[in-house]
Write a protein that holds these residues in place. Structure first.
Motif, short mmCIF file in Angstrom:
data_model
loop_
_atom_site.label_atom_id
_atom_site.label_comp_id
_atom_site.label_asym_id
_atom_site.label_seq_id
_atom_site.Cartn_x
_atom_site.Cartn_y
_atom_site.Cartn_z
N VAL A 363 0.83 -1.21 0.00
CA VAL A 363 0.00 0.00 0.00
C VAL A 363 0.86 1.25 0.00
O VAL A 363 0.65 2.18 -0.80
CB VAL A 363 -0.96 -0.01 1.22
CG1 VAL A 363 -1.61 1.37 1.40
CG2 VAL A 363 -2.02 -1.08 1.04
N THR A 364 1.83 1.31 0.89
CA THR A 364 2.67 2.51 0.97
C THR A 364 3.58 2.64 -0.25
O THR A 364 3.90 3.75 -0.67
CB THR A 364 3.51 2.51 2.26
OG1 THR A 364 4.21 1.27 2.37
CG2 THR A 364 2.61 2.70 3.47
N ARG A 366 2.76 1.72 -3.31
CA ARG A 366 1.90 2.26 -4.38
C ARG A 366 1.58 3.72 -4.13
O ARG A 366 1.59 4.54 -5.06
CB ARG A 366 0.62 1.43 -4.45
CG ARG A 366 -0.37 1.88 -5.51
CD ARG A 366 -1.61 1.00 -5.46
NE ARG A 366 -2.66 1.51 -6.34
CZ ARG A 366 -3.91 1.04 -6.36
NH1 ARG A 366 -4.24 0.02 -5.56
NH2 ARG A 366 -4.82 1.56 -7.18
N LEU A 367 1.30 4.08 -2.89
CA LEU A 367 0.88 5.44 -2.57
C LEU A 367 2.00 6.44 -2.80
O LEU A 367 1.78 7.51 -3.40
CB LEU A 367 0.41 5.50 -1.11
CG LEU A 367 -0.10 6.84 -0.60
CD1 LEU A 367 -1.35 7.26 -1.35
CD2 LEU A 367 -0.38 6.76 0.91
N LEU A 490 -2.16 8.49 7.67
CA LEU A 490 -1.97 7.21 6.99
C LEU A 490 -2.91 6.13 7.53
O LEU A 490 -3.19 5.15 6.83
CB LEU A 490 -0.51 6.77 7.12
CG LEU A 490 -0.07 5.58 6.24
CD1 LEU A 490 -0.27 5.91 4.76
CD2 LEU A 490 1.37 5.20 6.52
N TRP A 493 -5.90 4.78 5.34
CA TRP A 493 -5.79 3.72 4.34
C TRP A 493 -6.10 2.35 4.94
O TRP A 493 -6.40 1.41 4.21
CB TRP A 493 -4.40 3.76 3.71
CG TRP A 493 -4.32 4.76 2.60
CD1 TRP A 493 -4.33 4.51 1.26
CD2 TRP A 493 -4.26 6.19 2.73
NE1 TRP A 493 -4.27 5.69 0.54
CE2 TRP A 493 -4.22 6.73 1.42
CE3 TRP A 493 -4.22 7.06 3.80
CZ2 TRP A 493 -4.15 8.11 1.18
CZ3 TRP A 493 -4.16 8.43 3.57
CH2 TRP A 493 -4.13 8.93 2.28
N VAL A 499 -8.61 -0.69 -0.30
CA VAL A 499 -7.24 -0.90 0.17
C VAL A 499 -7.14 -2.21 0.93
O VAL A 499 -6.24 -3.03 0.68
CB VAL A 499 -6.79 0.27 1.06
CG1 VAL A 499 -5.45 -0.03 1.71
CG2 VAL A 499 -6.70 1.56 0.24
N PHE A 606 -7.56 14.48 -0.20
CA PHE A 606 -7.59 13.23 -0.96
C PHE A 606 -9.02 12.91 -1.39
O PHE A 606 -9.99 13.27 -0.71
CB PHE A 606 -7.03 12.08 -0.12
CG PHE A 606 -5.53 12.11 0.03
CD1 PHE A 606 -4.73 11.31 -0.77
CD2 PHE A 606 -4.94 12.94 0.97
CE1 PHE A 606 -3.34 11.34 -0.63
CE2 PHE A 606 -3.56 12.98 1.12
CZ PHE A 606 -2.75 12.18 0.31
N LEU A 611 -7.99 6.71 -3.26
CA LEU A 611 -6.96 7.11 -2.31
C LEU A 611 -5.54 7.03 -2.87
O LEU A 611 -4.60 7.50 -2.24
CB LEU A 611 -7.06 6.27 -1.04
CG LEU A 611 -8.30 6.47 -0.18
CD1 LEU A 611 -8.21 5.65 1.10
CD2 LEU A 611 -8.48 7.95 0.16
N PHE A 612 -5.40 6.42 -4.05
CA PHE A 612 -4.08 6.31 -4.66
C PHE A 612 -3.88 7.29 -5.81
O PHE A 612 -2.91 7.15 -6.57
CB PHE A 612 -3.85 4.88 -5.16
CG PHE A 612 -3.75 3.86 -4.06
CD1 PHE A 612 -2.61 3.76 -3.29
CD2 PHE A 612 -4.81 3.01 -3.79
CE1 PHE A 612 -2.51 2.83 -2.27
CE2 PHE A 612 -4.73 2.07 -2.78
CZ PHE A 612 -3.57 1.98 -2.01
N ALA A 617 -1.24 12.36 -4.04
CA ALA A 617 -0.30 11.60 -3.23
C ALA A 617 1.13 12.10 -3.44
O ALA A 617 1.90 12.23 -2.48
CB ALA A 617 -0.39 10.11 -3.56
N ARG A 621 3.53 13.82 -0.71
CA ARG A 621 4.86 13.26 -0.46
C ARG A 621 5.93 14.33 -0.55
O ARG A 621 6.81 14.44 0.32
CB ARG A 621 5.14 12.14 -1.47
CG ARG A 621 6.49 11.45 -1.30
CD ARG A 621 6.82 10.60 -2.52
NE ARG A 621 7.15 11.43 -3.67
CZ ARG A 621 7.30 10.96 -4.91
NH1 ARG A 621 7.13 9.66 -5.16
NH2 ARG A 621 7.61 11.78 -5.89
#
Length: 656
Positions: A363-364, A366-367, A490, A493, A499, A606, A611-612, A617, A621
Motif C-alpha cells: 500500500v505505501t 503504491r501510494l 496514513l 488507508w 485498500v 484526498f 486514495l491512490f 499523493a 509526499r
C-alpha cells in the motif's frame, strides 16, 4: 566484526551513493555499540573545533556545523540499543553511552565561544548569501543556544549542566523501569471465556492448572476486548496501570522538579511555556485552552456513548451503575457486534500478521512510489531473528533502509514507536529507521492494523525527509506537535475497503467483504467521544503535572481523570508510573489530538473514491513528507492544502 565507515567526515562525501551502515549481526555487539557511539562522538568534537577555529565565512561555518550535527545524531542513536537489544549488557552500555552523548550536547549548548562564532556569522561575511535552508539552520542554532542558557551567568550555567545530566539519568530510569516490569495475572482456564480459539490455544495451563496473562500487548489487548470475565479484566487493568510502581513515582517527581527548575533558571514561567516555545501551539496557556476546547466539543457525545455502554453492561449486571475504563473496550466490542453487526473475532480472521505486513508495504509503495526490497539478515546484520529489513527505493535508486522489529520479547521497549538509526544526509549517509512494536505473530485486531499503519507513517517520513543537505532538518524534524499528523493520516488507508481488499484475507483465501468494512467504519464512529475525552485526561496529566508541583501524583491524576474523562479512576492504580509519554513528550501529550486535527485536514485533500490518485499523493509526499523540517509545519500544510489548516475537518469527523 564489521565496522561502518565514518559517514560524518568530510572525506565521506563522494559521487558514489552512500551505503547503509554495517551492523555486527552475530558479532560483538557490545564492542560495536561502544565503537560506533564513541567514534561518532569523537568526530563531532573534531567538527566542532573546526567551527570554532576555521573560516569565518557563514557557509563554511554552517557546513562544518552540519558535519558535527550529523556525527552527533549518529552518536545519539545509541539510545535505540537500550530499547531493543536482547542482551542486557548491551542495553546497559547503551544507557551509559547515551548519558555521555547528552552530557556533550549540554556542553555544546552552554559553550560561549561556540555561540560567539554563530552570533558573529549571523552578521558576518556570506550571511546575506545564505539560502533559505542555511539561514534557517543558523536561526534555529542561535535559538538553541539561548534556550540552553548560554547567555546566563556562570553559576546558572553550572546548575543547568547539573540539571541536564540529572534529567538524562532520570529519563533512562523511568523508561527502564517500564521496559523491565512485565506484570501478569494467573487465572483458571475457564476464565478465558469469550477469547478466540487461537488465543486460548496459545495460553495452555501450567503445572498448577492456571493460565498466565501478561501486560504485554498480545496478551493484554485481546483479553480486554473479548474476555467476558469482568474481574480478570479489572485485575489485568490494575496490573497494567501499576507497571513500574512504586519505583517510578519518585523518579517522576524528581524529573518534574528538574524540569521546573530548568525552566525557571531560563526565565520561563513554567516548563510547559519552555516546552511549547518551539512547537506549533506556541505557549503553555494554549495547551490548557486546547484541552478545554476538545473536552467541550467531545463531552456530550462521550456521555451519550457511555450511556449506551452502561445499558449494555446492565444486560450482564443489572445493578451496574458505572462503566469503568477496563469495561469500555469489552462493551464497545459487544455494542459494535450487536448494534452494528461487526464481530471483532470475525474481523481479526482477515488479518494474519504476515499478510498485514506485506500489505502495508504494498500500500505505501503504491501510494508514495516507493519500492521495498527485502534485505537478508546475513546482509543486514540485525540484532534479533525477528527483525525484517528492507531497502527503500524511489525512481530506481536506493534512498534508505528500514528495520521492522514487531514482536515482544523480554527487555524490549513495550509500546510502539519509530527510532532513528541513521539520520539521512544527502551524499553522506542513507536514512535508516527502526519500527519497534509488540504485535502477535498470529491474527491481529483491526485496531492493531491501524496502529501498524500509523507507526509505519513515521518510518516513511524519516526516510523521505532524510534526503536533504542539512542534518538539522532531516526526517521527522518538524515541530513535535506536528509529527503525529502524517502518521495519523496514513491510518485512513487501513479503513478503506478497496485498500483492505488488497491484503485482508482469511485462512480460506476469502477477501474481507466490502460490506463488513462499511459496517466497521460505521461502528468505528461509536466511541469517538469517549476516545477524545480520555485523550484529554491523558493530555491534562501531561500538562498539569508539569505546570506546577503536586505532592501526590496518584491523587492528582485521579482528580484530572474525573475532570476530563467519562470513566472513573481505577482504585489502586498508579498509571502515571507506566505512562511512558511523560518522559519523551513531557508536557506535550496534547500532541496526539492536535496532530489529529491537522491529519483530518490533510486527508480532506484526498479523494475518498481514489486514495491512490497520483497527483495528490505525490504532492503530499513532496510538499510535506520530503521536506522534513525545512519549513514550519503550518507552512508545509498550507503549501499542500493551498490554505492554512483549520479545525473544520476534525469537527465534521467528530460529528459523524
Amino acid at each position: 566484526m564489521a565496522h561502518d565507515t565514518d559517514p560524518a567526515s568530510s572525506s565521506a562525501r563522494s559521487t558514489s551513493a552512500p551505503e547503509p551502515i554495517d551492523l555486527p549481526g552475530a558479532g560483538d555487539w557490545l564492542a560495536w555499540v561502544g565503537e560506533r557511539c564513541e567514534g561518532q562522538l569523537g568526530e563531532a568534537r573534531r567538527c566542532v573545533e573546526q567551527v570554532k577555529t576555521g573560516s569565518s565565512d557563514a557557509h563554511e561555518v554552517l557546513a562544518a556545523w552540519n558535519r558535527a550535527e550529523t556525527a552527533l545524531a549518529n552518536a545519539a542513536s545509541v539510545a535505540l540499543w537500550a530499547e531493543v537489544h536482547p542482551d542486557a549488557a548491551v542495553r546497559d552500555r547503551a544507557d551509559e553511552l547515551d548519558q555521555e552523548v547528552q552530557r556533550y550536547v549540554t556542553e555544546l549548548g552552554l559553550d560561549r565561544d561556540l555561540y560567539a562564532v554563530f552570533d558573529a556569522v549571523s552578521t558576518g561575511p556570506g550571511a546575506e548569501a545564505l539560502d533559505d535552508d542555511a539561514r534557517r539552520v543558523l536561526e534555529h542554532t542561535l535559538r538553541d543556544f539561548r534556550r540552553a542558557g548560554v547567555d546566563r551567568d556562570e553559576a546558572t550555567r553550572d546548575r543547568l549542566r547539573e540539571l541536564s545530566e540529572t534529567a538524562v539519568r532520570l529519563s533512562q530510569d523511568f523508561g527502564r523501569n517500564i521496559r523491565d516490569d512485565v506484570r501478569s495475572v494467573r487465572v483458571a482456564p475457564e476464565r478465558l471465556a469469550g477469547l478466540p480459539d487461537d488465543y486460548r490455544a496459545g495460553h495452555a495451563p501450567d503445572a498448577d492448572g492456571l493460565v498466565t496473562i501478561t501486560t504485554d500487548y498480545p496478551d493484554l489487548v485481546p483479553f480486554m476486548t473479548f474476555g467476558s470475565d469482568a474481574e480478570v479484566r479489572r485485575e489485568l487493568a490494575l496490573a497494567q496501570h501499576n507497571v513500574a510502581w512504586p519505583a517510578n513515582d519518585q523518579v517522576l517527581q524528581d524529573l518534574l522538579a528538574v524540569r521546573r527548575e530548568t525552566a525557571a533558571l531560563l526565565g520561563y514561567d513554567s516548563w510547559p511555556d519552555y516546552d511549547t516555545e518551539v512547537k506549533m501551539i506556541g505557549s503553555g496557556q494554549a495547551v490548557a485552552d486546547f484541552i478545554e476546547r476538545i473536552s467541550d466539543a467531545a463531552v456530550e457525545r462521550a456521555r451519550e456513548e457511555v450511556a449506551v455502554l452502561l445499558e449494555r453492561k446492565r444486560v450482564d449486571h443489572p445493578d451496574a451503575e458505572v462503566v469503568h475504563a477496563h469495561d469500555s473496550r469489552y462493551y464497545s466490542e459487544l455494542v459494535r457486534r450487536e448494534q452494528y453487526d461487526v464481530d471483532g473475532q470475525v474481523v481479526r480472521t482477515y488479518f494474519p500478521f504476515e499478510s498485514v505486513r506485506q500489505g502495508l508495504l504494498d500500500v505505501t509503495g503504491r501510494l508514495f512510489g516507493l519500492e521495498w526490497t527485502p534485505v537478508p539478515q546475513s546482509v543486514a546484520g540485525t540484532w534479533h531473528p525477528d527483525v525484517a529489513s528492507f531497502d527503500v527505493g524511489l525512481d530506481g535508486r536506493r534512498i534508505g533502509r528500514i528495520h521492522l522489529d514487531l514482536h515482544p520479547r523480554e527487555g524490549k521497549f513495550k509500546h510502539a514507536a519509530q527510532f532513528d538509526m541513521v539520520t539521512g544526509v544527502a551524499g553522506v549517509q542513507l536514512p535508516e529507521g527502526v519500527l519497534v512494536c509488540n504485535f502477535s505473530r498470529g491474527l491481529m485486531e483491526h485496531d492493531e492494523v491501524v496502529t501498524l499503519f500509523h507507526e509505519f507513517g513515521h518510518l516513511v517520513h524519516h526516510v523521505l525527509g532524510g534526503q536533504g543537505e542539512w542534518a538539522r532538518f532531516s526526517g521527522v524534524a518538524t515541530e513535535w506537535d506536528f509529527v503525529e499528523a502524517p502518521s495519523q493520516m496514513l491510518e485512513e488507508w487501513a479503513w478503506d475497503a478497496d485498500v483492505l481488499a488488497t491484503f485482508a484475507r482469511d485462512a480460506s483465501g476469502s477477501t474481507i467483504p466490502a460490506e463488513l468494512v462499511a459496517a466497521m467504519r460505521r461502528a468505528d464512529h461509536f466511541g469517538k467521544g469517549t476516545y477524545a475525552a480520555q485523550q484529554m485526561s491523558y493530555a491534562a496529566r501531561s500538562y498539569y503535572f508539569h505546570a506546577g508541583p503536586h505532592d501526590d501524583l496518584t491523587a492528582y491524576g485521579d482528580e484530572l481523570q474525573r475532570r476530563y474523562s467519562v470513566f472513573p479512576p481505577l482504585e489502586g492504580a498508579h498509571m502515571h508510573c507506566a505512562f511512558g509519554h511523560l518522559d519523551g513528550y513531557s508536557s506535550g501529550y496534547y500532541t496526539y489530538m492536535w496532530s489529529l486535527v491537522i491529519a483530518k485536514d490533510l486527508f480532506s485533500a484526498f479523494d475518498a473514491a481514489d486514495l491512490f490518485a497520483a497527483d495528490v499523493a505525490t504532492a503530499y509526499r513532496d510538499k510535506v513528507l520530503a521536506m522534513g523540517g525545512r519549513k514550519d509545519a503550518a507552512d508545509l500544510v498550507a503549501d499542500f492544502l493551498g490554505r492554512p489548516y483549520s479545525f473544520d475537518s476534525w469537527a465534521a469527523w467528530l460529528a459523524e
